[in-house]
Design a protein around this motif. Sequence first.
Motif, PDB file in Angstrom:
ATOM      1  N   ARG A  59     -11.001 -10.261  13.137  1.00 25.02           N
ATOM      2  CA  ARG A  59     -10.094  -9.246  12.596  1.00 25.02           C
ATOM      3  C   ARG A  59     -10.371  -9.029  11.107  1.00 25.02           C
ATOM      4  O   ARG A  59     -10.717  -9.963  10.387  1.00 25.02           O
ATOM      5  CB  ARG A  59      -8.631  -9.664  12.772  1.00 25.02           C
ATOM      6  N   ARG A  60     -10.172  -7.823  10.669  1.00 21.37           N
ATOM      7  CA  ARG A  60     -10.190  -7.527   9.248  1.00 21.37           C
ATOM      8  C   ARG A  60      -8.865  -8.004   8.668  1.00 21.37           C
ATOM      9  O   ARG A  60      -7.811  -7.858   9.282  1.00 21.37           O
ATOM     10  CB  ARG A  60     -10.367  -6.032   9.002  1.00 21.37           C
ATOM     11  N   VAL A  61      -8.902  -8.598   7.470  1.00 19.19           N
ATOM     12  CA  VAL A  61      -7.709  -9.205   6.879  1.00 19.19           C
ATOM     13  C   VAL A  61      -7.501  -8.685   5.465  1.00 19.19           C
ATOM     14  O   VAL A  61      -8.447  -8.627   4.666  1.00 19.19           O
ATOM     15  CB  VAL A  61      -7.834 -10.743   6.848  1.00 19.19           C
ATOM     16  N   ALA A  62      -6.265  -8.341   5.165  1.00 21.84           N
ATOM     17  CA  ALA A  62      -5.892  -7.961   3.800  1.00 21.84           C
ATOM     18  C   ALA A  62      -4.573  -8.628   3.447  1.00 21.84           C
ATOM     19  O   ALA A  62      -3.739  -8.888   4.319  1.00 21.84           O
ATOM     20  CB  ALA A  62      -5.761  -6.447   3.653  1.00 21.84           C
ATOM     21  N   VAL A  63      -4.403  -8.904   2.174  1.00 21.22           N
ATOM     22  CA  VAL A  63      -3.110  -9.319   1.646  1.00 21.22           C
ATOM     23  C   VAL A  63      -2.495  -8.092   0.994  1.00 21.22           C
ATOM     24  O   VAL A  63      -3.136  -7.418   0.174  1.00 21.22           O
ATOM     25  CB  VAL A  63      -3.250 -10.458   0.618  1.00 21.22           C
ATOM     26  N   VAL A  64      -1.269  -7.786   1.375  1.00 22.27           N
ATOM     27  CA  VAL A  64      -0.568  -6.601   0.872  1.00 22.27           C
ATOM     28  C   VAL A  64       0.736  -7.078   0.251  1.00 22.27           C
ATOM     29  O   VAL A  64       1.636  -7.535   0.955  1.00 22.27           O
ATOM     30  CB  VAL A  64      -0.299  -5.593   2.006  1.00 22.27           C
ATOM     31  N   SER A  65       0.840  -6.975  -1.071  1.00 20.05           N
ATOM     32  CA  SER A  65       1.934  -7.656  -1.763  1.00 20.05           C
ATOM     33  C   SER A  65       2.571  -6.804  -2.844  1.00 20.05           C
ATOM     34  O   SER A  65       1.918  -5.972  -3.467  1.00 20.05           O
ATOM     35  CB  SER A  65       1.381  -8.941  -2.410  1.00 20.05           C
ATOM     36  N   ASN A  66       3.864  -7.059  -3.074  1.00 14.59           N
ATOM     37  CA  ASN A  66       4.539  -6.502  -4.241  1.00 14.59           C
ATOM     38  C   ASN A  66       4.290  -7.340  -5.489  1.00 14.59           C
ATOM     39  O   ASN A  66       4.670  -6.944  -6.583  1.00 14.59           O
ATOM     40  CB  ASN A  66       6.052  -6.390  -3.997  1.00 14.59           C
ATOM     41  N   GLY A 124      -2.366  -5.441  -4.296  1.00 19.92           N
ATOM     42  CA  GLY A 124      -1.166  -5.938  -4.948  1.00 19.92           C
ATOM     43  C   GLY A 124      -0.257  -4.812  -5.411  1.00 19.92           C
ATOM     44  O   GLY A 124      -0.410  -3.654  -4.998  1.00 19.92           O
ATOM     45  N   ARG A 125       0.656  -5.154  -6.278  1.00 15.66           N
ATOM     46  CA  ARG A 125       1.612  -4.200  -6.817  1.00 15.66           C
ATOM     47  C   ARG A 125       0.876  -3.030  -7.465  1.00 15.66           C
ATOM     48  O   ARG A 125      -0.025  -3.238  -8.291  1.00 15.66           O
ATOM     49  CB  ARG A 125       2.486  -4.913  -7.843  1.00 15.66           C
ATOM     50  N   PRO A 126       1.216  -1.788  -7.110  1.00 15.17           N
ATOM     51  CA  PRO A 126       0.532  -0.637  -7.704  1.00 15.17           C
ATOM     52  C   PRO A 126       0.687  -0.634  -9.227  1.00 15.17           C
ATOM     53  O   PRO A 126       1.807  -0.674  -9.741  1.00 15.17           O
ATOM     54  CB  PRO A 126       1.235   0.572  -7.077  1.00 15.17           C
ATOM     55  N   LEU A 127      -0.429  -0.614  -9.927  1.00 14.11           N
ATOM     56  CA  LEU A 127      -0.415  -0.696 -11.373  1.00 14.11           C
ATOM     57  C   LEU A 127       0.348   0.475 -11.980  1.00 14.11           C
ATOM     58  O   LEU A 127       0.069   1.643 -11.675  1.00 14.11           O
ATOM     59  CB  LEU A 127      -1.853  -0.710 -11.896  1.00 14.11           C
ATOM     60  N   HIS A 128       1.318   0.156 -12.809  1.00 12.80           N
ATOM     61  CA  HIS A 128       2.149   1.143 -13.519  1.00 12.80           C
ATOM     62  C   HIS A 128       3.027   1.983 -12.587  1.00 12.80           C
ATOM     63  O   HIS A 128       3.605   2.973 -13.043  1.00 12.80           O
ATOM     64  CB  HIS A 128       1.289   2.092 -14.374  1.00 12.80           C
ATOM     65  N   ASP A 153       7.543   2.014  -8.390  1.00 13.67           N
ATOM     66  CA  ASP A 153       8.237   2.824  -7.389  1.00 13.67           C
ATOM     67  C   ASP A 153       7.462   2.899  -6.077  1.00 13.67           C
ATOM     68  O   ASP A 153       8.031   3.279  -5.038  1.00 13.67           O
ATOM     69  CB  ASP A 153       8.479   4.243  -7.925  1.00 13.67           C
ATOM     70  N   LEU A 154       6.185   2.512  -6.101  1.00 20.28           N
ATOM     71  CA  LEU A 154       5.371   2.541  -4.890  1.00 20.28           C
ATOM     72  C   LEU A 154       5.282   1.174  -4.208  1.00 20.28           C
ATOM     73  O   LEU A 154       4.533   1.012  -3.248  1.00 20.28           O
ATOM     74  CB  LEU A 154       3.960   3.044  -5.212  1.00 20.28           C
ATOM     75  N   MET A 155       6.047   0.204  -4.696  1.00 17.00           N
ATOM     76  CA  MET A 155       6.090  -1.079  -4.005  1.00 17.00           C
ATOM     77  C   MET A 155       6.762  -0.911  -2.640  1.00 17.00           C
ATOM     78  O   MET A 155       7.516   0.029  -2.412  1.00 17.00           O
ATOM     79  CB  MET A 155       6.863  -2.119  -4.836  1.00 17.00           C
ATOM     80  N   LYS A 156       6.470  -1.828  -1.713  1.00 14.25           N
ATOM     81  CA  LYS A 156       7.195  -1.803  -0.442  1.00 14.25           C
ATOM     82  C   LYS A 156       8.700  -1.827  -0.707  1.00 14.25           C
ATOM     83  O   LYS A 156       9.129  -2.504  -1.632  1.00 14.25           O
ATOM     84  CB  LYS A 156       6.784  -3.029   0.401  1.00 14.25           C
ATOM     85  N   PRO A 157       9.479  -1.026   0.019  1.00  8.72           N
ATOM     86  CA  PRO A 157       9.225  -0.453   1.340  1.00  8.72           C
ATOM     87  C   PRO A 157       8.411   0.836   1.379  1.00  8.72           C
ATOM     88  O   PRO A 157       8.213   1.388   2.468  1.00  8.72           O
ATOM     89  CB  PRO A 157      10.631  -0.195   1.880  1.00  8.72           C
ATOM     90  N   ASP A 158       7.952   1.345   0.243  1.00  9.51           N
ATOM     91  CA  ASP A 158       7.036   2.482   0.299  1.00  9.51           C
ATOM     92  C   ASP A 158       5.764   2.045   1.031  1.00  9.51           C
ATOM     93  O   ASP A 158       5.274   0.937   0.816  1.00  9.51           O
ATOM     94  CB  ASP A 158       6.692   2.937  -1.128  1.00  9.51           C
ATOM     95  N   PRO A 159       5.191   2.897   1.872  1.00  8.13           N
ATOM     96  CA  PRO A 159       4.008   2.507   2.646  1.00  8.13           C
ATOM     97  C   PRO A 159       2.691   2.573   1.878  1.00  8.13           C
ATOM     98  O   PRO A 159       1.629   2.300   2.446  1.00  8.13           O
ATOM     99  CB  PRO A 159       4.012   3.517   3.796  1.00  8.13           C
TER     100      PRO A 159
END
Length: 232
Positions: free
Chosen positions: A113-120, A144-148, A151-157
Amino acid sequence: MGTDTVARTLAQASAILFDFDGPLCDVFAGLPAPQVARQLAQLAAPPDSVLSAKLADTDDPLEVLRLTHATDTALGLQIEQALTAAEIEAVAVAGDPTPGAVAALEAAQTAGRRVAVVSNNSSDCVHAFLARHSLTKHVHEVVGRPLHRPDLMKPDPHSLIRAADQLGTATTQCVLIGDSVTDIEAAHAAGSTAIGYANKPHKLRAFADARAEAITEHMQTIADAMQAPRSR
């Protein structure tokens, strides 16, 4: 929900996305989150400000960032830098990975499987933790957390969509393993499926209410389920 449900959910995915804080690491185990939140709040605003009053109601460093950025973008950037530094400090004293997390990463790799870490949390702290525990080889991408853009952190997809793109797959082929309702919401908003990691008893009902496709109380279950034959 048992191992069978988890296995069926994983069998439908070509990519496994792991939330970081919880499923892989207890980020603030050694440097408590309320302490970090207080330090950021003190940096963010004078005691008599409206912002300070809002910050007094939270012990979540990520919420301090959200509130600060929404009030003053320039100040939010300063808090973002301070939070990233605190996260890097925190993962250095966070202790071992979550029980079962290493086995889950290894099982995903073995299963192709392809693996990613998706984090705030910041990508910097995720990379630091993975390197510290020799786990980098098991992870293809870190989002990781969208730089700057808190507002795009989860729960935003946003982060899930970006992870799927970087992994070269569709979001509908991804399953996110997360320990918060916002993870479940983000996965569903992206068109992905979700496995709730209920590391606290009250989360069992919360994940059921959020319609997580599967729920587990142990990360080892993810590893065990990954060994089940994939459906065609």
